[in-house]
Design a protein around this motif. Sequence first.
Motif, PDB file in Angstrom:
ATOM      1  N   ASN A  58      -5.684  -4.478  -6.485  1.00 50.60           N
ATOM      2  CA  ASN A  58      -5.540  -3.844  -5.183  1.00 50.60           C
ATOM      3  C   ASN A  58      -4.142  -3.236  -5.146  1.00 50.60           C
ATOM      4  OD1 ASN A  58      -5.816  -3.037  -2.539  1.00 50.60           O
ATOM      5  ND2 ASN A  58      -5.500  -5.083  -1.692  1.00 50.60           N
ATOM      6  N   ASN A  73      -4.399   1.263   4.571  1.00 46.69           N
ATOM      7  CA  ASN A  73      -5.288   0.773   5.638  1.00 46.69           C
ATOM      8  C   ASN A  73      -6.587   0.222   5.049  1.00 46.69           C
ATOM      9  OD1 ASN A  73      -3.450   1.470   7.602  1.00 46.69           O
ATOM     10  ND2 ASN A  73      -4.335   3.503   7.913  1.00 46.69           N
ATOM     11  N   LYS A  74      -7.117   0.904   4.049  1.00 45.29           N
ATOM     12  CA  LYS A  74      -8.335   0.468   3.371  1.00 45.29           C
ATOM     13  C   LYS A  74      -7.929  -0.007   1.974  1.00 45.29           C
ATOM     14  CE  LYS A  74     -12.812   2.203   1.887  1.00 45.29           C
ATOM     15  NZ  LYS A  74     -13.640   3.395   1.724  1.00 45.29           N
ATOM     16  N   ASP A  76      -7.372  -0.567  -1.836  1.00 45.89           N
ATOM     17  CA  ASP A  76      -7.525   0.356  -2.959  1.00 45.89           C
ATOM     18  C   ASP A  76      -7.761  -0.465  -4.222  1.00 45.89           C
ATOM     19  OD1 ASP A  76      -7.494   2.512  -4.662  1.00 45.89           O
ATOM     20  OD2 ASP A  76      -5.337   2.835  -4.556  1.00 45.89           O
TER      21      ASP A  76
END
Length: 112
Positions: A58, A73-74, A76
């Motif tokens: 991530n 925000n989301k 990865d």
Amino acid sequence: MGTLDKPDSIRETYAESPSTDVEKNEEYTVGKFVIVNYDNKLFVGQITKLLLDNIEINCMVQHGKRNVFKWPNKPDCIFYHREQIASVISEPEPNQRAAQLTKYDWLLFNDI
């Protein structure tokens, strides 16, 4: 002679495989932070899964060229090949609403 004494036994093959995997994954464990090289760019991220020679990481977003990293925000999360990992690093240190690498890790990040 027991089944473990036979060199061709299935039991021996399976008994030795996990220890080989453990040795391969010794420095890469879930939760560790790493520098990964993707498309000739460096990213800082945290290992989330291990799957043979592929490691899910991530990645954080770096702001400019500064030592400032934030979680997107989301998440990865992408699988990278073990060879793409440049180095294991310390957990980035919190700095206001972002994080920064330790002085040593920042020097390493810029030297790779």
